[in-house]
Design an enzyme around this catalytic site. Structure first.
Site, PDB file in Angstrom:
ATOM      1  N   HIS A 203      -4.736  -0.633  -5.207  1.00  0.00           N
ATOM      2  CA  HIS A 203      -5.234   0.478  -4.770  1.00  0.00           C
ATOM      3  C   HIS A 203      -5.379   1.703  -5.786  1.00  0.00           C
ATOM      4  O   HIS A 203      -6.384   2.554  -5.714  1.00  0.00           O
ATOM      5  CB  HIS A 203      -5.171   0.812  -3.494  1.00  0.00           C
ATOM      6  CG  HIS A 203      -4.030   1.721  -3.034  1.00  0.00           C
ATOM      7  ND1 HIS A 203      -2.900   1.144  -2.561  1.00  0.00           N
ATOM      8  CD2 HIS A 203      -4.000   3.000  -3.258  1.00  0.00           C
ATOM      9  CE1 HIS A 203      -2.086   2.161  -2.341  1.00  0.00           C
ATOM     10  NE2 HIS A 203      -2.999   3.189  -2.732  1.00  0.00           N
TER      11      HIS A 203
ATOM     12  N   ASP B  12      -1.422  -5.662  -2.776  1.00  0.00           N
ATOM     13  CA  ASP B  12      -1.633  -4.544  -3.150  1.00  0.00           C
ATOM     14  C   ASP B  12      -0.734  -4.309  -4.378  1.00  0.00           C
ATOM     15  O   ASP B  12       0.038  -3.162  -4.404  1.00  0.00           O
ATOM     16  CB  ASP B  12      -1.475  -3.460  -2.156  1.00  0.00           C
ATOM     17  CG  ASP B  12      -1.905  -1.901  -2.265  1.00  0.00           C
ATOM     18  OD1 ASP B  12      -2.938  -2.095  -3.491  1.00  0.00           O
ATOM     19  OD2 ASP B  12      -1.378  -1.061  -1.762  1.00  0.00           O
TER      20      ASP B  12
ATOM     21  N   GLY C 240      -0.464  10.286  -3.993  1.00  0.00           N
ATOM     22  CA  GLY C 240      -0.045  10.392  -5.455  1.00  0.00           C
ATOM     23  C   GLY C 240       1.154   9.376  -5.713  1.00  0.00           C
ATOM     24  O   GLY C 240       1.846   9.052  -6.695  1.00  0.00           O
ATOM     25  N   ASN C 241       2.086   9.325  -4.356  1.00  0.00           N
ATOM     26  CA  ASN C 241       3.274   8.431  -4.306  1.00  0.00           C
ATOM     27  C   ASN C 241       3.135   6.965  -4.600  1.00  0.00           C
ATOM     28  O   ASN C 241       3.922   6.072  -4.960  1.00  0.00           O
ATOM     29  CB  ASN C 241       4.273   8.583  -3.175  1.00  0.00           C
ATOM     30  CG  ASN C 241       5.186   9.973  -3.424  1.00  0.00           C
ATOM     31  OD1 ASN C 241       4.774  10.796  -2.628  1.00  0.00           O
ATOM     32  ND2 ASN C 241       6.236   9.602  -4.026  1.00  0.00           N
ATOM     33  N   SER C 242       1.803   6.622  -4.434  1.00  0.00           N
ATOM     34  CA  SER C 242       1.312   5.124  -4.149  1.00  0.00           C
ATOM     35  C   SER C 242       1.773   4.403  -5.516  1.00  0.00           C
ATOM     36  O   SER C 242       1.434   5.221  -6.717  1.00  0.00           O
ATOM     37  CB  SER C 242      -0.015   4.970  -3.966  1.00  0.00           C
ATOM     38  OG  SER C 242      -0.198   5.361  -2.744  1.00  0.00           O
TER      39      SER C 242
ATOM     40  N   GLY D 297     -14.496 -19.592  -1.417  1.00  0.00           N
ATOM     41  CA  GLY D 297     -15.788 -19.866  -2.340  1.00  0.00           C
ATOM     42  C   GLY D 297     -16.623 -18.835  -2.110  1.00  0.00           C
ATOM     43  O   GLY D 297     -17.881 -19.063  -2.664  1.00  0.00           O
TER      44      GLY D 297
END
Length: 297
Positions: free
Chosen positions: A43, A73, A146-148, A204
């Protein structure tokens, strides 16, 4: 600390009246090889047209996106650099509640190299983020936007998790989550070797969750629900605009229902799916294939 980098992104966004503008984002990443492979969150870099990495030395590099995995993620990017300090991967299966943890990242997108301290609050937490359920470590080290993508390290400096979420609210404090490093290892290796994660199921088609009537009307349908948004397999029996009623006997009323059915099957399984198409209910078969980006757009 030197293994954790600052990441800034640029993304072209369509505005009203056919206008376009550049939207900026920020996050963190962890160097995993001396020759420039860096792990972050999907993300953080999703949709980015430009990714810039800033090292603790102050040097900046434009990064190339190697591959992503929205299910866990995780994303891997690469910069053209050598002799970088790389993180030592730990073993998250050996963690116990109460173990010390240090979170290193770039909170608020402007405070790179920030370190917060806490403990492992819980193991194997089932957390649903954007309709995707993940098994995460719960930590009480303070994390902020911002730590992500930053690192969660044990007391010996081993990387034991990738910070990817926090709970917010007026009565919530120090409730963060991290992807266990053992989960990340397999994803990282596949992305570096193949550009994607092998063994992922493909239906699909791409589903879309229309949760309110106004949104449904904007997509030219009259009711809410889970729809087939885009068909990615030419041999599929589905059509764009199909409303999913049930899959393998399970009523589909949310993306969580859809994901639960998909997660319960493996590549090659065939199930019956009830849909509504052009106002008529019908049943079609779905054989799960393997997700390969070059074949699925």
């Amino acid at each position: 600390m030197p293994t954790v980098v600052e990441i800034t992104t640029e993304q072209t966004v369509n505005g009203s009246y056919f206008e376009q503008y550049v939207q900026s984002g920020a996050g963190s990443g962890v160097v995993i090889t001396a020759d420039g492979y860096i792990i972050t969150n999907n993300h953080v870099v999703s949709g980015a047209t430009k990714i810039t990495v800033r090292l603790t030395s102050g040097d900046e590099y434009e990064a190339t996106l190697i591959g992503t995995d929205s299910q866990e993620d995780i994303a891997v990017i690469k910069i053209d650099a050598t002799d970088l300090p790389a993180a030592t991967l730990g073993d998250s299966s050996k963690l116990v509640v109460g173990d010390e943890v240090l979170a290193v990242g770039n909170p608020l997108g402007s405070l790179g190299g920030s370190v917060t301290k806490g403990i492992v609050s819980a193991l194997d937490r089932q957390v649903t983020i954007e309709n995707q359920t993940m098994t995460l470590l719960q930590i009480d080290a303070a994390v902020n936007p911002g730590n992500s993508g930053g690192g969660a390290f044990d007391a010996n400096g081993n990387l034991i998790g990738i910070v990817n979420a926090k709970s917010t609210g007026s009565n919530i404090d120090n409730l963060g989550f991290a992807i266990p490093v053992n989960t990340a290892k397999t994803v990282i290796n596949d992305i570096i070797q193949y550009g994607y994660v092998t063994g992922r199921i493909s239906t699909g088609f791409e589903p879309i969750d229309l949760t309110d009537r106004a949104t449904a009307i904007s997509y030219r349908v009259s009711r809410t629900g889970i729809y087939v948004y885009k068909v990615t397999d030419a041999t599929s029996q589905f059509r764009s605009g199909d409303l999913l009623v049930s899959m393998d006997g399970t009523v589909i009323s949310s993306m969580s229902d859809y994901n639960s059915v998909v997660d319960a099957h493996k590549i090659g399984d065939t199930i019956d799916v009830t849909i509504i198409r052009n106002g008529e209910q019908k049943t079609v078969t779905l054989t799960f294939g393997e997700y390969v980006p070059s074949q699925n757009g």
